[in-house]
Design a protein around this motif. Structure first.
Motif, short mmCIF file in Angstrom:
data_model
loop_
_atom_site.label_atom_id
_atom_site.label_comp_id
_atom_site.label_asym_id
_atom_site.label_seq_id
_atom_site.Cartn_x
_atom_site.Cartn_y
_atom_site.Cartn_z
N SER A 1 0.81 -1.22 0.00
CA SER A 1 0.00 0.00 0.00
C SER A 1 0.84 1.27 0.00
O SER A 1 0.32 2.36 -0.28
N VAL A 2 2.13 1.15 0.32
CA VAL A 2 2.99 2.34 0.36
C VAL A 2 3.03 3.02 -1.00
O VAL A 2 2.71 4.20 -1.15
N GLU A 3 3.44 2.28 -2.02
CA GLU A 3 3.56 2.86 -3.36
C GLU A 3 2.20 3.23 -3.93
O GLU A 3 2.06 4.23 -4.66
N ILE A 4 1.17 2.44 -3.60
CA ILE A 4 -0.17 2.73 -4.11
C ILE A 4 -0.66 4.07 -3.59
O ILE A 4 -1.25 4.88 -4.33
N SER A 5 -0.45 4.34 -2.30
CA SER A 5 -0.90 5.62 -1.74
C SER A 5 -0.18 6.79 -2.40
O SER A 5 -0.77 7.84 -2.66
N ILE A 6 1.10 6.61 -2.69
CA ILE A 6 1.87 7.67 -3.36
C ILE A 6 1.32 7.92 -4.76
O ILE A 6 1.13 9.07 -5.18
N GLN A 7 1.04 6.84 -5.49
CA GLN A 7 0.53 6.98 -6.85
C GLN A 7 -0.87 7.60 -6.88
O GLN A 7 -1.20 8.36 -7.78
N LYS A 8 -1.69 7.26 -5.88
CA LYS A 8 -3.02 7.87 -5.82
C LYS A 8 -2.91 9.38 -5.63
O LYS A 8 -3.63 10.17 -6.28
N ALA A 9 -2.03 9.81 -4.73
CA ALA A 9 -1.86 11.23 -4.48
C ALA A 9 -1.34 11.94 -5.73
O ALA A 9 -1.83 13.01 -6.11
N LYS A 10 -0.35 11.35 -6.39
CA LYS A 10 0.22 11.97 -7.59
C LYS A 10 -0.82 12.06 -8.70
O LYS A 10 -0.92 13.07 -9.40
N THR A 11 -1.59 10.99 -8.88
CA THR A 11 -2.63 10.99 -9.92
C THR A 11 -3.61 12.13 -9.69
O THR A 11 -3.97 12.87 -10.62
N SER A 12 -4.06 12.28 -8.45
CA SER A 12 -5.05 13.30 -8.14
C SER A 12 -4.50 14.71 -8.35
O SER A 12 -5.21 15.60 -8.82
N ALA A 13 -3.22 14.90 -8.02
CA ALA A 13 -2.61 16.22 -8.19
C ALA A 13 -2.36 16.54 -9.67
O ALA A 13 -2.70 17.62 -10.15
N LEU A 14 -1.78 15.60 -10.39
CA LEU A 14 -1.38 15.86 -11.77
C LEU A 14 -2.57 15.97 -12.72
O LEU A 14 -2.51 16.69 -13.71
N PHE A 15 -3.66 15.24 -12.41
CA PHE A 15 -4.83 15.30 -13.28
C PHE A 15 -5.96 16.16 -12.70
O PHE A 15 -7.03 16.26 -13.29
N ARG A 16 -5.73 16.71 -11.51
CA ARG A 16 -6.64 17.68 -10.89
C ARG A 16 -8.06 17.14 -10.70
O ARG A 16 -9.04 17.84 -10.91
N ARG A 17 -8.15 15.92 -10.26
CA ARG A 17 -9.46 15.32 -9.97
C ARG A 17 -9.26 14.11 -9.07
O ARG A 17 -8.14 13.66 -8.85
N SER A 18 -10.35 13.59 -8.54
CA SER A 18 -10.25 12.42 -7.67
C SER A 18 -9.91 11.18 -8.48
O SER A 18 -10.29 11.06 -9.66
N THR A 19 -9.22 10.25 -7.86
CA THR A 19 -8.93 8.99 -8.56
C THR A 19 -10.19 8.16 -8.75
O THR A 19 -10.23 7.30 -9.63
N LYS A 20 -11.22 8.42 -7.95
CA LYS A 20 -12.48 7.69 -8.13
C LYS A 20 -13.12 8.03 -9.47
O LYS A 20 -13.84 7.21 -10.06
#
Length: 280
Positions: A77-96
């Motif tokens: 879950s360590v890397e997954i949490s990092i990737q979720k945060a980056k995805t949300s920031a870089l694409f400016r929306r929720s990962t959901k």
């Protein structure tokens, strides 16, 4: 060559650019003080539910600001949490938003190959004064529960855009309740029941026990809610070391990602019983 790659990305994922609200502008990166506030609120919510998770906060450019791994959190879950945060920031929306598109299938399955994107709920942008200052990513329990923890972290900032976060510390007019969930006539065990207020604000969730019974530990405001019920979960390592294996989704989308369930909460005596059918 860089221009060609950019054009390929834009046309490969047109659904990201069509039919979406205008994303927020990028602002200055989140301060360490605000990041600590978000982290503390998210950690408190996770601990109150005994959920072992990894929590990541990044700035508006997707760079790491804070990271926390609670006890007994699965290492994956360590890397997954990092990737979720980056995805949300870089694409400016929720990962959901990405997860829901993928669940619809068809051409949206291209999102599984989105460069730098992870289509799993649990990543949320942090928006202040209509500008994105960072994002939070959570992983370790079910995707829906990860999202609840992320929202709790955002709710910790009192200066957030009210449209994204509704902060209310007055519990006198709120209701608490319980109910049951069955699937094809049998109790749904270890399922996630998520009540999403249609007026905005933090979703409330609970897990069902062996008898399909769920109970909310915190009161909810009266109002109309969309209910999402899911059987899907990641592998969970409990505090006593017991491992609960991952569970695939067995509940039709009409009860979760495209839920048709609506309920109205009036007072603390309300109980809701959901009889689900796996047939389409």
């Amino acid at each position: 060559m860089r221009l060609a790659l950019l054009l390929t990305t834009v046309f490969a994922f047109p659904s990201l650019l069509i039919g979406q609200d205008q994303p927020p502008a990028y602002g200055e990166g989140i301060s360490l003080t605000d990041a600590k506030t978000v982290m503390a609120a998210a950690e408190e919510y996770a601990r109150s539910n005994n959920w072992p998770v990894a929590i990541t906060i990044v700035d508006s450019a997707g760079f790491l600001v804070m990271f926390q791994r609670l006890e007994n959190t699965q290492l994956g879950s360590v890397e997954i949490s990092i990737q979720k945060a980056k995805t949300s920031a870089l694409f400016r929306r929720s990962t959901k938003a990405f997860e829901d598109r993928v669940a619809e299938g068809g051409a949206n399955l291209k999102l599984l190959k989105l460069p730098g994107g992870l289509p799993m709920e649990g990543g949320l942008p942090i928006i202040v004064d209509h500008k994105l200052i960072g994002a939070i990513g959570v992983s370790g329990v079910t995707s829906a529960q990860d999202g609840m923890i992320a929202q709790a972290g955002i709710d910790g900032l009192s200066t957030l855009n009210p449209a994204q976060s509704k902060i209310n510390n007055e519990d006198s007019d709120k209701s608490s309740f319980a109910g049951t969930v069955t699937l094809d006539g049998k109790p749904l065990e270890m399922g996630t029941v998520l009540f999403v207020p249609q007026s905005g604000g933090r979703p409330a969730g609970a897990m069902t026990n062996a008898n399909g019974i769920y109970e909310f530990s915190n009161p909810l405001e009266p109002g109309v809610y969309t209910v999402r019920i899911s059987s899907k979960r990641d592998e969970i390592v409990q505090p006593d070391g017991k491992v609960l294996p991952a569970q695939p989704e067995t509940i039709p989308a009409r009860y979760n990602s495209r839920s048709e369930l609506r309920v109205g909460i009036m007072d603390a005596s309300d109980e809701f019983f959901f009889e689900l059918n796996s047939e389409n």
